[in-house]
Write a protein that holds these residues in place. Structure first.
Motif, PDB file in Angstrom:
ATOM      1  N   ASP A  84       0.818  -1.219   0.000  1.00  0.00           N
ATOM      2  CA  ASP A  84       0.000   0.000   0.000  1.00  0.00           C
ATOM      3  C   ASP A  84       0.854   1.272   0.000  1.00  0.00           C
ATOM      4  OD1 ASP A  84       0.849  -0.625   2.582  1.00  0.00           O
ATOM      5  OD2 ASP A  84      -0.913   0.244   3.538  1.00  0.00           O
ATOM      6  N   GLU A  85       2.170   1.134   0.095  1.00  0.00           N
ATOM      7  CA  GLU A  85       3.090   2.269   0.092  1.00  0.00           C
ATOM      8  C   GLU A  85       3.957   2.303  -1.175  1.00  0.00           C
ATOM      9  OE1 GLU A  85       3.296   4.549   2.645  1.00  0.00           O
ATOM     10  OE2 GLU A  85       1.711   3.505   3.749  1.00  0.00           O
ATOM     11  N   ILE A  86       3.773   1.303  -2.068  1.00  0.00           N
ATOM     12  CA  ILE A  86       4.641   1.155  -3.244  1.00  0.00           C
ATOM     13  C   ILE A  86       3.796   0.919  -4.487  1.00  0.00           C
ATOM     14  CG2 ILE A  86       6.471  -0.242  -4.299  1.00  0.00           C
ATOM     15  CD1 ILE A  86       7.271  -1.098  -1.442  1.00  0.00           C
ATOM     16  N   LYS A  87       4.179   1.553  -5.584  1.00  0.00           N
ATOM     17  CA  LYS A  87       3.547   1.283  -6.873  1.00  0.00           C
ATOM     18  C   LYS A  87       4.618   0.742  -7.813  1.00  0.00           C
ATOM     19  CE  LYS A  87       0.877   3.194 -10.607  1.00  0.00           C
ATOM     20  NZ  LYS A  87       0.208   4.329 -11.211  1.00  0.00           N
ATOM     21  N   ILE A  88       4.317  -0.376  -8.457  1.00  0.00           N
ATOM     22  CA  ILE A  88       5.242  -0.963  -9.429  1.00  0.00           C
ATOM     23  C   ILE A  88       5.075  -0.211 -10.749  1.00  0.00           C
ATOM     24  CG2 ILE A  88       5.912  -3.039 -10.680  1.00  0.00           C
ATOM     25  CD1 ILE A  88       4.588  -4.646  -8.368  1.00  0.00           C
ATOM     26  N   ILE A  89       6.190   0.268 -11.294  1.00  0.00           N
ATOM     27  CA  ILE A  89       6.184   1.041 -12.534  1.00  0.00           C
ATOM     28  C   ILE A  89       6.889   0.243 -13.627  1.00  0.00           C
ATOM     29  CG2 ILE A  89       6.898   3.209 -13.638  1.00  0.00           C
ATOM     30  CD1 ILE A  89       4.957   3.641 -11.298  1.00  0.00           C
ATOM     31  N   ASP A  90       6.195  -0.043 -14.713  1.00  0.00           N
ATOM     32  CA  ASP A  90       6.784  -0.638 -15.911  1.00  0.00           C
ATOM     33  C   ASP A  90       7.745  -1.795 -15.621  1.00  0.00           C
ATOM     34  OD1 ASP A  90       7.105  -0.930 -18.639  1.00  0.00           O
ATOM     35  OD2 ASP A  90       8.825   0.426 -18.711  1.00  0.00           O
ATOM     36  N   SER A  91       7.286  -2.752 -14.847  1.00  0.00           N
ATOM     37  CA  SER A  91       8.079  -3.946 -14.535  1.00  0.00           C
ATOM     38  C   SER A  91       7.182  -5.178 -14.649  1.00  0.00           C
ATOM     39  CB  SER A  91       8.677  -3.834 -13.133  1.00  0.00           C
ATOM     40  OG  SER A  91       9.486  -2.693 -13.011  1.00  0.00           O
ATOM     41  N   PRO A  92       6.731  -5.513 -15.869  1.00  0.00           N
ATOM     42  CA  PRO A  92       5.761  -6.603 -16.039  1.00  0.00           C
ATOM     43  C   PRO A  92       6.254  -7.965 -15.543  1.00  0.00           C
ATOM     44  CG  PRO A  92       6.584  -5.861 -18.174  1.00  0.00           C
ATOM     45  CD  PRO A  92       7.099  -4.899 -17.152  1.00  0.00           C
ATOM     46  N   GLU A  93       7.539  -8.251 -15.668  1.00  0.00           N
ATOM     47  CA  GLU A  93       8.050  -9.538 -15.168  1.00  0.00           C
ATOM     48  C   GLU A  93       7.920  -9.616 -13.652  1.00  0.00           C
ATOM     49  OE1 GLU A  93      11.901  -8.909 -16.942  1.00  0.00           O
ATOM     50  OE2 GLU A  93      11.635 -10.720 -18.149  1.00  0.00           O
ATOM     51  N   PHE A  94       8.171  -8.491 -12.985  1.00  0.00           N
ATOM     52  CA  PHE A  94       8.039  -8.460 -11.533  1.00  0.00           C
ATOM     53  C   PHE A  94       6.578  -8.595 -11.121  1.00  0.00           C
ATOM     54  CE2 PHE A  94       7.909  -5.868  -7.484  1.00  0.00           C
ATOM     55  CZ  PHE A  94       8.361  -6.904  -6.687  1.00  0.00           C
ATOM     56  N   VAL A  95       5.678  -7.943 -11.832  1.00  0.00           N
ATOM     57  CA  VAL A  95       4.246  -8.070 -11.538  1.00  0.00           C
ATOM     58  C   VAL A  95       3.827  -9.534 -11.647  1.00  0.00           C
ATOM     59  CG1 VAL A  95       1.913  -7.503 -12.353  1.00  0.00           C
ATOM     60  CG2 VAL A  95       3.650  -5.708 -12.206  1.00  0.00           C
ATOM     61  N   ASP A  96       4.267 -10.213 -12.677  1.00  0.00           N
ATOM     62  CA  ASP A  96       3.946 -11.637 -12.837  1.00  0.00           C
ATOM     63  C   ASP A  96       4.504 -12.457 -11.679  1.00  0.00           C
ATOM     64  OD1 ASP A  96       2.639 -11.087 -15.208  1.00  0.00           O
ATOM     65  OD2 ASP A  96       4.314 -11.725 -16.487  1.00  0.00           O
ATOM     66  N   TYR A  97       5.721 -12.157 -11.247  1.00  0.00           N
ATOM     67  CA  TYR A  97       6.326 -12.888 -10.134  1.00  0.00           C
ATOM     68  C   TYR A  97       5.510 -12.672  -8.850  1.00  0.00           C
ATOM     69  CZ  TYR A  97       9.707 -14.660  -6.785  1.00  0.00           C
ATOM     70  OH  TYR A  97      10.309 -15.370  -5.777  1.00  0.00           O
ATOM     71  N   VAL A  98       5.137 -11.433  -8.583  1.00  0.00           N
ATOM     72  CA  VAL A  98       4.364 -11.121  -7.375  1.00  0.00           C
ATOM     73  C   VAL A  98       3.010 -11.833  -7.407  1.00  0.00           C
ATOM     74  CG1 VAL A  98       3.185  -9.286  -6.084  1.00  0.00           C
ATOM     75  CG2 VAL A  98       5.511  -8.924  -6.923  1.00  0.00           C
ATOM     76  N   LYS A  99       2.337 -11.814  -8.546  1.00  0.00           N
ATOM     77  CA  LYS A  99       1.048 -12.504  -8.664  1.00  0.00           C
ATOM     78  C   LYS A  99       1.201 -13.992  -8.374  1.00  0.00           C
ATOM     79  CE  LYS A  99      -1.202  -9.404 -11.949  1.00  0.00           C
ATOM     80  NZ  LYS A  99      -1.705  -9.250 -13.335  1.00  0.00           N
ATOM     81  N   GLY A 100       2.237 -14.625  -8.927  1.00  0.00           N
ATOM     82  CA  GLY A 100       2.482 -16.033  -8.683  1.00  0.00           C
ATOM     83  C   GLY A 100       2.797 -16.308  -7.225  1.00  0.00           C
ATOM     84  N   TYR A 101       3.611 -15.450  -6.628  1.00  0.00           N
ATOM     85  CA  TYR A 101       3.977 -15.586  -5.214  1.00  0.00           C
ATOM     86  C   TYR A 101       2.731 -15.496  -4.322  1.00  0.00           C
ATOM     87  CZ  TYR A 101       5.924 -14.349  -0.658  1.00  0.00           C
ATOM     88  OH  TYR A 101       6.215 -14.305   0.679  1.00  0.00           O
ATOM     89  N   LEU A 102       1.920 -14.490  -4.561  1.00  0.00           N
ATOM     90  CA  LEU A 102       0.716 -14.305  -3.744  1.00  0.00           C
ATOM     91  C   LEU A 102      -0.272 -15.440  -3.950  1.00  0.00           C
ATOM     92  CD1 LEU A 102       0.183 -10.459  -4.144  1.00  0.00           C
ATOM     93  CD2 LEU A 102       0.990 -11.674  -2.095  1.00  0.00           C
ATOM     94  N   SER A 103      -0.474 -15.853  -5.167  1.00  0.00           N
ATOM     95  CA  SER A 103      -1.397 -16.938  -5.465  1.00  0.00           C
ATOM     96  C   SER A 103      -0.961 -18.223  -4.754  1.00  0.00           C
ATOM     97  CB  SER A 103      -1.459 -17.156  -6.972  1.00  0.00           C
ATOM     98  OG  SER A 103      -2.263 -18.268  -7.279  1.00  0.00           O
ATOM     99  N   LYS A 104       0.301 -18.547  -4.868  1.00  0.00           N
ATOM    100  CA  LYS A 104       0.840 -19.757  -4.244  1.00  0.00           C
ATOM    101  C   LYS A 104       0.691 -19.709  -2.728  1.00  0.00           C
ATOM    102  CE  LYS A 104       5.351 -21.135  -3.250  1.00  0.00           C
ATOM    103  NZ  LYS A 104       6.768 -21.090  -3.562  1.00  0.00           N
ATOM    104  N   ASN A 105       0.981 -18.570  -2.142  1.00  0.00           N
ATOM    105  CA  ASN A 105       0.967 -18.480  -0.678  1.00  0.00           C
ATOM    106  C   ASN A 105      -0.431 -18.267  -0.102  1.00  0.00           C
ATOM    107  OD1 ASN A 105       3.808 -18.813   0.352  1.00  0.00           O
ATOM    108  ND2 ASN A 105       4.077 -17.401  -1.351  1.00  0.00           N
ATOM    109  N   LEU A 106      -1.318 -17.614  -0.838  1.00  0.00           N
ATOM    110  CA  LEU A 106      -2.692 -17.475  -0.345  1.00  0.00           C
ATOM    111  C   LEU A 106      -3.422 -18.801  -0.361  1.00  0.00           C
ATOM    112  CD1 LEU A 106      -3.778 -14.065  -1.909  1.00  0.00           C
ATOM    113  CD2 LEU A 106      -3.318 -14.567   0.488  1.00  0.00           C
ATOM    114  N   SER A 107      -3.046 -19.664  -1.283  1.00  0.00           N
ATOM    115  CA  SER A 107      -3.708 -20.983  -1.341  1.00  0.00           C
ATOM    116  C   SER A 107      -3.354 -21.851  -0.136  1.00  0.00           C
ATOM    117  CB  SER A 107      -3.333 -21.704  -2.636  1.00  0.00           C
ATOM    118  OG  SER A 107      -1.979 -22.094  -2.628  1.00  0.00           O
ATOM    119  N   LYS A 108      -2.315 -21.465   0.599  1.00  0.00           N
ATOM    120  CA  LYS A 108      -1.905 -22.218   1.790  1.00  0.00           C
ATOM    121  C   LYS A 108      -2.751 -21.880   3.013  1.00  0.00           C
ATOM    122  CE  LYS A 108       2.940 -22.493   0.416  1.00  0.00           C
ATOM    123  NZ  LYS A 108       4.310 -22.087   0.786  1.00  0.00           N
ATOM    124  N   LEU A 109      -3.516 -20.792   2.929  1.00  0.00           N
ATOM    125  CA  LEU A 109      -4.328 -20.366   4.092  1.00  0.00           C
ATOM    126  C   LEU A 109      -5.535 -21.268   4.301  1.00  0.00           C
ATOM    127  CD1 LEU A 109      -4.272 -16.511   3.665  1.00  0.00           C
ATOM    128  CD2 LEU A 109      -2.929 -17.883   5.216  1.00  0.00           C
TER     129      LEU A 109
END
Length: 109
Positions: A84-109
């Motif tokens: 909530d304090e950071i905006k990703i600017i023009d880094s599509p590979e990083f956005v994909d990595y973050v989405k995968g990370y969150l998806s994988k870890n949220l499924s563990k809840l």
């Protein structure tokens, strides 16, 4: 115990030097990230990762981090903790990595 031999290094061409990014992650450069941060995020970044200071630029009331990354894991951990304090600017590979990370870890809840 280590025995030092008087022999030349074999298979030197099979080894590559790894770098270290500002998040202290090692590896070969896997991508580039640009983050727009609030003052809070910038302060926490410098507290935990002082190597990032030379890569920061002030833009009004916000700060930009524009840097090559050796391993997405370090920058991802920083981003997820302060999303909530950071905006990703023009880094599509990083956005994909973050989405995968969150998806994988949220499924563990």
């Amino acid at each position: 115990m280590v025995e030092v031999l008087d022999e030349k290094w074999e298979a030197e061409s099979s080894h590559r030097k790894q770098g270290m990014d500002v998040f202290r992650m090692t590896g070969h450069v896997c991508g580039h990230v640009c983050l727009k941060m609030t003052v809070l995020a910038k302060n926490l970044l410098l507290e935990e990762f002082p190597l990032a200071e030379k890569e920061l630029q002030r833009k009004g009331n916000e700060w930009m981090l524009d840097v090559d990354i050796c391993n997405w894991a370090g920058v991802c951990r920083f981003y997820v903790g302060l999303a909530d304090e950071i905006k990703i600017i023009d880094s599509p590979e990083f956005v994909d990595y973050v989405k995968g990370y969150l998806s994988k870890n949220l499924s563990k809840l």
